[in-house]
Motif scaffolding. Sequence first.
Motif, PDB file in Angstrom:
ATOM      1  N   ILE A  39      54.129 -58.834  -4.961  1.00  0.00           N
ATOM      2  CA  ILE A  39      52.748 -59.093  -5.374  1.00  0.00           C
ATOM      3  C   ILE A  39      52.748 -59.721  -6.767  1.00  0.00           C
ATOM      4  N   PRO A  40      52.539 -61.037  -6.875  1.00  0.00           N
ATOM      5  CA  PRO A  40      52.401 -61.639  -8.202  1.00  0.00           C
ATOM      6  C   PRO A  40      51.120 -61.103  -8.864  1.00  0.00           C
ATOM      7  N   ALA A  41      51.280 -60.481 -10.009  1.00  0.00           N
ATOM      8  CA  ALA A  41      50.150 -59.828 -10.690  1.00  0.00           C
ATOM      9  C   ALA A  41      50.269 -60.012 -12.198  1.00  0.00           C
ATOM     10  N   ALA A  42      50.983 -61.080 -12.599  1.00  0.00           N
ATOM     11  CA  ALA A  42      51.343 -61.225 -14.016  1.00  0.00           C
ATOM     12  C   ALA A  42      50.520 -62.287 -14.737  1.00  0.00           C
ATOM     13  N   GLY A  43      49.399 -62.676 -14.151  1.00  0.00           N
ATOM     14  CA  GLY A  43      48.560 -63.685 -14.809  1.00  0.00           C
ATOM     15  C   GLY A  43      47.716 -63.074 -15.906  1.00  0.00           C
ATOM     16  N   SER A  44      46.952 -63.933 -16.578  1.00  0.00           N
ATOM     17  CA  SER A  44      46.077 -63.416 -17.631  1.00  0.00           C
ATOM     18  C   SER A  44      44.606 -63.547 -17.242  1.00  0.00           C
ATOM     19  N   GLY A  45      44.332 -64.243 -16.149  1.00  0.00           N
ATOM     20  CA  GLY A  45      42.946 -64.337 -15.674  1.00  0.00           C
ATOM     21  C   GLY A  45      42.054 -65.154 -16.592  1.00  0.00           C
ATOM     22  N   LYS A  46      42.551 -66.286 -17.074  1.00  0.00           N
ATOM     23  CA  LYS A  46      41.773 -67.117 -18.012  1.00  0.00           C
ATOM     24  C   LYS A  46      40.404 -67.485 -17.458  1.00  0.00           C
ATOM     25  N   ARG A  47      40.369 -67.896 -16.181  1.00  0.00           N
ATOM     26  CA  ARG A  47      39.096 -68.365 -15.628  1.00  0.00           C
ATOM     27  C   ARG A  47      38.092 -67.235 -15.440  1.00  0.00           C
ATOM     28  N   MET A  48      38.565 -66.009 -15.435  1.00  0.00           N
ATOM     29  CA  MET A  48      37.646 -64.869 -15.349  1.00  0.00           C
ATOM     30  C   MET A  48      36.966 -64.655 -16.698  1.00  0.00           C
ATOM     31  N   ASN A  70      43.838 -58.755 -18.158  1.00  0.00           N
ATOM     32  CA  ASN A  70      44.235 -59.233 -16.835  1.00  0.00           C
ATOM     33  C   ASN A  70      43.110 -58.891 -15.840  1.00  0.00           C
ATOM     34  N   LYS A  71      42.631 -59.917 -15.118  1.00  0.00           N
ATOM     35  CA  LYS A  71      41.504 -59.683 -14.188  1.00  0.00           C
ATOM     36  C   LYS A  71      41.824 -58.619 -13.141  1.00  0.00           C
ATOM     37  N   LEU A  72      43.121 -58.396 -12.863  1.00  0.00           N
ATOM     38  CA  LEU A  72      43.492 -57.429 -11.833  1.00  0.00           C
ATOM     39  C   LEU A  72      43.175 -55.995 -12.258  1.00  0.00           C
ATOM     40  N   GLY A 128      57.016 -60.194 -15.140  1.00  0.00           N
ATOM     41  CA  GLY A 128      56.488 -61.498 -14.744  1.00  0.00           C
ATOM     42  C   GLY A 128      56.935 -62.608 -15.673  1.00  0.00           C
ATOM     43  N   GLY A 129      56.682 -63.845 -15.264  1.00  0.00           N
ATOM     44  CA  GLY A 129      57.005 -65.011 -16.078  1.00  0.00           C
ATOM     45  C   GLY A 129      55.745 -65.659 -16.619  1.00  0.00           C
ATOM     46  N   SER A 130      55.892 -66.859 -17.197  1.00  0.00           N
ATOM     47  CA  SER A 130      54.730 -67.495 -17.813  1.00  0.00           C
ATOM     48  C   SER A 130      53.915 -68.316 -16.813  1.00  0.00           C
ATOM     49  N   THR A 131      54.457 -68.550 -15.619  1.00  0.00           N
ATOM     50  CA  THR A 131      53.682 -69.187 -14.551  1.00  0.00           C
ATOM     51  C   THR A 131      53.853 -68.336 -13.291  1.00  0.00           C
ATOM     52  N   ARG A 132      52.986 -68.591 -12.307  1.00  0.00           N
ATOM     53  CA  ARG A 132      53.134 -67.858 -11.038  1.00  0.00           C
ATOM     54  C   ARG A 132      54.506 -68.145 -10.436  1.00  0.00           C
ATOM     55  N   GLU A 183      57.297 -68.832 -11.937  1.00  0.00           N
ATOM     56  CA  GLU A 183      58.326 -68.028 -12.611  1.00  0.00           C
ATOM     57  C   GLU A 183      58.240 -66.556 -12.210  1.00  0.00           C
ATOM     58  N   SER A 184      57.016 -66.084 -12.037  1.00  0.00           N
ATOM     59  CA  SER A 184      56.845 -64.677 -11.647  1.00  0.00           C
ATOM     60  C   SER A 184      57.470 -64.427 -10.278  1.00  0.00           C
ATOM     61  N   VAL A 185      57.214 -65.348  -9.320  1.00  0.00           N
ATOM     62  CA  VAL A 185      57.801 -65.165  -7.980  1.00  0.00           C
ATOM     63  C   VAL A 185      59.321 -65.257  -8.074  1.00  0.00           C
ATOM     64  N   GLY A 190      48.192 -60.656  -6.072  1.00  0.00           N
ATOM     65  CA  GLY A 190      47.416 -59.475  -6.455  1.00  0.00           C
ATOM     66  C   GLY A 190      45.926 -59.779  -6.449  1.00  0.00           C
ATOM     67  N   ALA A 191      45.571 -61.012  -6.780  1.00  0.00           N
ATOM     68  CA  ALA A 191      44.159 -61.401  -6.889  1.00  0.00           C
ATOM     69  C   ALA A 191      43.465 -61.523  -5.535  1.00  0.00           C
ATOM     70  N   ARG A 192      44.222 -61.476  -4.431  1.00  0.00           N
ATOM     71  CA  ARG A 192      43.586 -61.534  -3.096  1.00  0.00           C
ATOM     72  C   ARG A 192      43.436 -60.115  -2.566  1.00  0.00           C
ATOM     73  N   LEU A 241      39.356 -64.015  -0.164  1.00  0.00           N
ATOM     74  CA  LEU A 241      39.137 -64.835  -1.358  1.00  0.00           C
ATOM     75  C   LEU A 241      40.190 -64.539  -2.406  1.00  0.00           C
ATOM     76  N   LYS A 242      40.482 -65.541  -3.235  1.00  0.00           N
ATOM     77  CA  LYS A 242      41.269 -65.262  -4.435  1.00  0.00           C
ATOM     78  C   LYS A 242      40.265 -65.035  -5.555  1.00  0.00           C
ATOM     79  N   ILE A 243      40.261 -63.828  -6.089  1.00  0.00           N
ATOM     80  CA  ILE A 243      39.268 -63.490  -7.116  1.00  0.00           C
ATOM     81  C   ILE A 243      39.656 -64.224  -8.398  1.00  0.00           C
TER      82      ILE A 243
HETATM   83  N1  CTP Z   1      50.309 -64.814 -11.557  1.00  0.00           N
HETATM   84  C1  CTP Z   1      51.559 -64.306 -11.910  1.00  0.00           C
HETATM   85  N2  CTP Z   1      52.201 -64.796 -13.008  1.00  0.00           N
HETATM   86  C2  CTP Z   1      51.638 -65.757 -13.757  1.00  0.00           C
HETATM   87  C3  CTP Z   1      50.389 -66.314 -13.393  1.00  0.00           C
HETATM   88  C4  CTP Z   1      49.735 -65.811 -12.270  1.00  0.00           C
HETATM   89  O1  CTP Z   1      52.070 -63.411 -11.234  1.00  0.00           O
HETATM   90  N3  CTP Z   1      52.285 -66.164 -14.859  1.00  0.00           N
HETATM   91  C5  CTP Z   1      49.592 -64.205 -10.416  1.00  0.00           C
HETATM   92  C6  CTP Z   1      48.187 -63.706 -10.777  1.00  0.00           C
HETATM   93  O2  CTP Z   1      48.265 -62.414 -11.375  1.00  0.00           O
HETATM   94  C7  CTP Z   1      47.467 -63.752  -9.453  1.00  0.00           C
HETATM   95  C8  CTP Z   1      48.192 -64.854  -8.683  1.00  0.00           C
HETATM   96  O3  CTP Z   1      49.387 -65.165  -9.395  1.00  0.00           O
HETATM   97  O4  CTP Z   1      47.564 -62.532  -8.727  1.00  0.00           O
HETATM   98  C9  CTP Z   1      47.326 -66.091  -8.513  1.00  0.00           C
HETATM   99  O5  CTP Z   1      47.055 -66.644  -9.792  1.00  0.00           O
HETATM  100  P1  CTP Z   1      45.625 -66.917 -10.429  1.00  0.00           P
HETATM  101  O6  CTP Z   1      44.538 -66.548  -9.474  1.00  0.00           O
HETATM  102  O7  CTP Z   1      45.646 -68.279 -11.021  1.00  0.00           O
HETATM  103  O8  CTP Z   1      45.554 -65.789 -11.577  1.00  0.00           O
HETATM  104  P2  CTP Z   1      45.646 -65.990 -13.149  1.00  0.00           P
HETATM  105  O9  CTP Z   1      46.735 -66.956 -13.475  1.00  0.00           O
HETATM  106  O10 CTP Z   1      45.709 -64.625 -13.738  1.00  0.00           O
HETATM  107  O11 CTP Z   1      44.205 -66.621 -13.466  1.00  0.00           O
HETATM  108  P3  CTP Z   1      43.904 -67.956 -14.339  1.00  0.00           P
HETATM  109  O12 CTP Z   1      44.654 -69.082 -13.668  1.00  0.00           O
HETATM  110  O13 CTP Z   1      42.421 -68.104 -14.269  1.00  0.00           O
HETATM  111  O14 CTP Z   1      44.418 -67.676 -15.738  1.00  0.00           O
END
Ligand code: CTP
Length: 226
Positions: A5-14, A19-21, A77-81, A83-85, A104-106, A207-209
């Motif tokens: 479960i990629p859950a390492a984003g920061s949720g910028k668009r939220m 972290n939006k999660l 997690g990494g700095s992009t999805r 990288e996290s995967v 994680g966002a779904r 949906l992807k939240i």
């Molecule tokens: N994700 C991740 N590692 C990152 C960026 C995203 O694991 N470095 C995860 C998010 O936590 C999310 C999923 O990938 O569950 C889909 O990404 P997205 O919806 O874009 O989430 P965020 O990157 O957190 O949101 P935003 O792009 O608005 O910053």
Amino acid sequence: MYLLIPAAGSGKRMGADRNKLLLQIRSKPLIAWTLLAAEAASSISWIGIVSQPPDWDDFKSIIADLRLKKTIELISGGSTRQESVYNGLQALPSHAKRVLIHDGARCLATPNLLNACSEAIIDCFGLIAAVPVKDTIKVVKDNGVIKNTPDRQQLWAAQTPQGFDVKLLKQCHDEGIRQGWEVTDDAALFEKCGIEVRIVPGEETNLKITTPQDLAMAEFILSSRE
Ligand code: CTP
Ligand code: MG
């Protein structure tokens, strides 16, 4: 089946302060709904949550509150999805042959969809859940003028879960690093490497939240399921 479960984003668009999660939907953190679906999916036996270490205390207390029975690992997690995967793949147990990756966002994906993907990945190398697009999609140039209109019959909206042969997905990620490919889902790496990816019927409600409007939609969908 192994689930990352990629859950390492920061949720910028939220636009929230975290972290939006970790935001609440119907009195539970968003990620709790995703984890409850994974717990309820009988095909899943191992869950790796790829997340940023500063969020780990929050994730640990969410996991404890849910009293999940399945094996759960926290992976950095990494700095992009992408990288996290990649990090998630390195942390899979060495005997894992197939993996599902589910954002994680779904948090509205059902246990049924996770099970359907687990079953389908047994006899192929790559798949994604997807639904046909309902809107007409335009390709638009930087100057705001339409370039063209792809045939809608051929357009599908990609969702997760996405399922893969672990060895092949690792190879595709390595190739992506060598070539400097930047992708927003794992299927794109398979496509770039010329490996077939199948479609499994996704869910309209999966949906992807991403924005505050999506949070309101999720509240509505979850309450209509009760
Ligand atoms: N994700 C991740 N590692 C990152 C960026 C995203 O694991 N470095 C995860 C998010 O936590 C999310 C999923 O990938 O569950 C889909 O990404 P997205 O919806 O874009 O989430 P965020 O990157 O957190 O949101 P935003 O792009 O608005 O910053
Ligand atoms: Mg993002």
